[in-house]
Design an enzyme around this catalytic site. Structure first.
Site, PDB file in Angstrom:
ATOM      1  N   ASP A   1       0.886  -1.251   0.060  1.00 43.06           N
ATOM      2  CA  ASP A   1       0.062   0.090   0.073  1.00 43.06           C
ATOM      3  C   ASP A   1       0.674   1.249   0.020  1.00 43.06           C
ATOM      4  O   ASP A   1       0.353   2.254   0.696  1.00 43.06           O
ATOM      5  CB  ASP A   1      -1.055  -0.042   1.167  1.00 43.06           C
ATOM      6  CG  ASP A   1      -1.973  -1.473   1.240  1.00 43.06           C
ATOM      7  OD1 ASP A   1      -2.380  -1.435   0.154  1.00 43.06           O
ATOM      8  OD2 ASP A   1      -1.877  -1.730   2.210  1.00 43.06           O
TER       9      ASP A   1
ATOM     10  N   GLY B   1      -4.280  -4.113  -4.612  1.00 39.31           N
ATOM     11  CA  GLY B   1      -5.269  -2.915  -5.075  1.00 39.31           C
ATOM     12  C   GLY B   1      -4.447  -1.812  -5.467  1.00 39.31           C
ATOM     13  O   GLY B   1      -3.649  -1.119  -4.230  1.00 39.31           O
ATOM     14  N   HIS B   2      -4.107  -1.451  -6.623  1.00 38.11           N
ATOM     15  CA  HIS B   2      -3.385  -0.252  -6.757  1.00 38.11           C
ATOM     16  C   HIS B   2      -4.212   0.761  -7.611  1.00 38.11           C
ATOM     17  O   HIS B   2      -5.190   0.627  -8.551  1.00 38.11           O
ATOM     18  CB  HIS B   2      -2.444  -0.645  -8.121  1.00 38.11           C
ATOM     19  CG  HIS B   2      -1.235  -1.681  -7.638  1.00 38.11           C
ATOM     20  ND1 HIS B   2      -0.457  -2.177  -8.433  1.00 38.11           N
ATOM     21  CD2 HIS B   2      -0.783  -2.130  -6.269  1.00 38.11           C
ATOM     22  CE1 HIS B   2       0.583  -2.918  -7.954  1.00 38.11           C
ATOM     23  NE2 HIS B   2       0.084  -2.746  -6.584  1.00 38.11           N
TER      24      HIS B   2
ATOM     25  N   GLN C   1       2.320  -5.887  -3.117  1.00 37.85           N
ATOM     26  CA  GLN C   1       2.416  -5.906  -2.005  1.00 37.85           C
ATOM     27  C   GLN C   1       3.804  -4.919  -1.389  1.00 37.85           C
ATOM     28  O   GLN C   1       4.371  -4.152  -2.333  1.00 37.85           O
ATOM     29  CB  GLN C   1       2.399  -7.203  -1.200  1.00 37.85           C
ATOM     30  CG  GLN C   1       1.168  -7.934  -1.226  1.00 37.85           C
ATOM     31  CD  GLN C   1       0.695  -8.373  -2.541  1.00 37.85           C
ATOM     32  OE1 GLN C   1       1.484  -8.964  -3.270  1.00 37.85           O
ATOM     33  NE2 GLN C   1      -0.557  -8.247  -2.924  1.00 37.85           N
TER      34      GLN C   1
ATOM     35  N   LYS D   1       2.169   2.261  -5.053  1.00 34.51           N
ATOM     36  CA  LYS D   1       3.185   1.831  -6.301  1.00 34.51           C
ATOM     37  C   LYS D   1       2.378   2.157  -7.585  1.00 34.51           C
ATOM     38  O   LYS D   1       3.119   2.659  -8.518  1.00 34.51           O
ATOM     39  CB  LYS D   1       3.426   0.607  -6.230  1.00 34.51           C
ATOM     40  CG  LYS D   1       4.408   0.022  -5.044  1.00 34.51           C
ATOM     41  CD  LYS D   1       4.682  -1.489  -5.290  1.00 34.51           C
ATOM     42  CE  LYS D   1       3.430  -2.270  -4.814  1.00 34.51           C
ATOM     43  NZ  LYS D   1       2.988  -1.913  -3.103  1.00 34.51           N
TER      44      LYS D   1
HETATM   45  P1  IMP Z   1      -2.666 -12.809   1.529  1.00 32.41           P
HETATM   46  O1  IMP Z   1      -1.830 -12.092   0.424  1.00 32.41           O
HETATM   47  O2  IMP Z   1      -4.067 -12.445   1.169  1.00 32.41           O
HETATM   48  O3  IMP Z   1      -2.445 -14.120   1.710  1.00 32.41           O
HETATM   49  O4  IMP Z   1      -2.381 -11.786   2.833  1.00 32.41           O
HETATM   50  C1  IMP Z   1      -1.213 -11.872   3.699  1.00 32.41           C
HETATM   51  C2  IMP Z   1      -0.896 -10.837   4.408  1.00 32.41           C
HETATM   52  O5  IMP Z   1      -0.461  -9.586   3.209  1.00 32.41           O
HETATM   53  C3  IMP Z   1      -2.161 -10.042   5.041  1.00 32.41           C
HETATM   54  O6  IMP Z   1      -1.562  -9.342   6.180  1.00 32.41           O
HETATM   55  C4  IMP Z   1      -2.571  -9.108   3.994  1.00 32.41           C
HETATM   56  O7  IMP Z   1      -3.300  -7.987   4.652  1.00 32.41           O
HETATM   57  C5  IMP Z   1      -1.351  -8.769   3.439  1.00 32.41           C
HETATM   58  N1  IMP Z   1      -1.654  -8.250   2.005  1.00 32.41           N
HETATM   59  C6  IMP Z   1      -1.984  -8.793   0.879  1.00 32.41           C
HETATM   60  N2  IMP Z   1      -2.057  -7.932  -0.057  1.00 32.41           N
HETATM   61  C7  IMP Z   1      -1.838  -6.852   0.142  1.00 32.41           C
HETATM   62  C8  IMP Z   1      -1.893  -5.357  -0.124  1.00 32.41           C
HETATM   63  O8  IMP Z   1      -2.102  -5.419  -1.530  1.00 32.41           O
HETATM   64  N3  IMP Z   1      -1.566  -4.495   0.442  1.00 32.41           N
HETATM   65  C9  IMP Z   1      -1.225  -4.542   1.974  1.00 32.41           C
HETATM   66  N4  IMP Z   1      -1.384  -5.727   2.459  1.00 32.41           N
HETATM   67  C10 IMP Z   1      -1.529  -6.933   1.691  1.00 32.41           C
END
Ligand code: IMP
Length: 422
Positions: free
Chosen positions: A14, A41-42, A220, A17
């Site tokens: 977040d 989510g971009h 991420q 990017k």
């Molecule tokens: P997952 O990727 O859904 O398996 O989540 C694993 C961890 O990564 C969790 O703490 C999510 O909140 C975090 N996470 C996954 N995608 C994002 C993102 O795009 N932004 C911020 N945190 C993320």
């Protein structure tokens, strides 16, 4: 001008990017996403309109550039079809000559989403995932029981995969029988995606041979990297810049620019240690002004001061040449800006390097330095000299402590809110 640029998140995701990929895409021929799926989510603002991209690279709104999803990505087919439809309504030109979907990328199936949901619901130590099936899909990939896009769009191979899974796993078979509509939507998306499927990695390598410039976009952030992040509170792929090399499969020496994106403060979504997290009105102020709500899940993001120890580590783990310091404008009203320069651990004392262990990190309290706030608006376009003195002092201190230059600064949500310093 660099041949291969990697844009990587230098915090817990977040960092903004998407906006910077959109800006830097102007001078590239291709933009390729190297990991993650629709957990990302971009957020972009195109002509004042907000759009959130989950799977498609943030270069799609430029008319000419190729956009690709590479082997290291996981794809939710039905959601990707919806995303393609959505961006068309925003004026994006989407066709198979400019959107390439790697045949090697793994497919997120309804079963993987169900497994993610169950694990989060039943676990005593949930990760706080996005429940998009990311972990189970990467698990299946590593266990060699997954299905790749190239197989998925081939009806016979898809049916074969489903029947093999059903034959060996009763829970899968029940899910398949009980959720017919979901599985039908999953299957029907194959026809719509088939024209986009190709050997994207080979095609990008060909572009590089022709000297065409490629931007590799991470999702991420490096602190959520499966190997280098705050395990187990991480996502299931290599978010750090090295993941880009594995995902495309090419000569790593061709990467000549790695840019880390960090916010001027810190946020985190989901569970996991976060030493500089604020539980006071400053944290609430940052959350409110910074609109810190997840672009994918809508969850409130945890907010805190910039953590230099974590940032320096993320920059090292990705080999960043420079940093983009984003969302500086969110700090405009603050009297004092703090940043964490070390951790204090009850047993280990003062730490200036990022611990390998999330348990150690959870017991750390931050040691802060501070600078006075600038208490004014920041310039909203390319005018580094117009930054207030206090903002310049903050940037300089970040550069000194992290050890790389801050080359760009974000001062607002729109494309033009970008200050190029170096
Ligand atoms: P997952 O990727 O859904 O398996 O989540 C694993 C961890 O990564 C969790 O703490 C999510 O909140 C975090 N996470 C996954 N995608 C994002 C993102 O795009 N932004 C911020 N945190 C993320």
């Amino acid at each position: 001008m660099s041949l291969v640029t990697v844009i990587v998140g230098a915090q817990w995701g977040d960092e903004g990017k998407g906006k910077w990929v959109d800006i830097l895409a102007q001078s590239k021929h291709a933009i390729a996403r190297y990991q993650g799926g629709n957990n990302a989510g971009h957020t972009l603002y195109i002509d004042g309109k907000k759009i959130v991209l989950h799977q498609i690279p943030s270069g799609i709104f430029h008319a000419e550039q190729i956009c690709a999803l590479l082997a290291g990505v996981v794809v939710n087919p039905a959601e990707l079809v919806l995303e393609i439809e959505k961006i068309k309504t925003f004026g994006a030109h989407v066709n198979p000559s400019r959107l390439w979907l790697s045949a090697r990328a793994h497919v997120i199936t309804p079963w993987h989403i169900e497994l993610d949901r169950r694990r989060e619901q039943d676990s005593k130590n949930p990760i706080g995932t996005t429940k998009r099936g990311i972990g189970p899909t990467y698990s299946a990939k590593a266990a060699r029981t997954g299905i790749r896009i190239g197989e998925y769009v081939d009806k016979d191979r898809r049916k074969h995969w489903i029947s093999e899974m059903a034959a060996h796993d009763h829970a899968f078979a029940s899910h398949f029988a009980e959720h017919r509509e979901t599985w039908e939507r999953f299957e029907s998306a194959a026809t719509e995606l088939a024209p986009f499927v190709c050997d994207a990695e080979h095609q990008i390598r060909q572009m590089l041979k022709e000297g065409r410039k490629v931007l590799l976009e991470g999702a991420q952030g490096a602190l959520l990297d499966i190997d280098h992040g705050t395990y187990p509170y991480v996502t299931s792929s290599n978010t750090a810049a090295g993941g880009a090399v594995a995902s495309l499969g090419f000569n790593p020496h061709l990467v000549d620019q790695i840019i880390g994106v960090a916010k001027a403060y810190a946020t985190r979504v989901g569970e996991g240690p976060f030493p500089t997290e604020l539980h006071d009105e400053v944290g609430q102020h940052i959350a409110h002004v910074g609109k810190e709500f997840g672009a994918t899940t809508g969850r409130a993001r945890r907010c805190g001061w910039l953590d230099i120890v974590a940032l320096r580590y993320a920059v090292e783990a990705s080999g960043c040449h420079a940093l983009i310091l984003n969302k500086m404008d969110i700090l405009n009203d603050l009297d004092t800006i703090k940043y964490c320069v070390a951790y204090q651990h009850p047993k280990l004392g003062k730490l200036t390097t990022f611990p390998w262990d999330a348990k150690i990190l959870a017991d750390c309290t931050p040691v802060y330095e501070s600078v006075p706030g600038w208490k004014s608006e920041l310039p909203d376009h390319d005018a580094a000299h117009a930054l207030p003195q206090a903002a310049k002092a903050y940037i300089k201190r970040v550069e000194e402590l992290v050890g790389v230059p801050v080359s760009m600064v974000g001062t607002g949500v729109a494309r033009q809110h970008a200050i190029f310093i170096k």
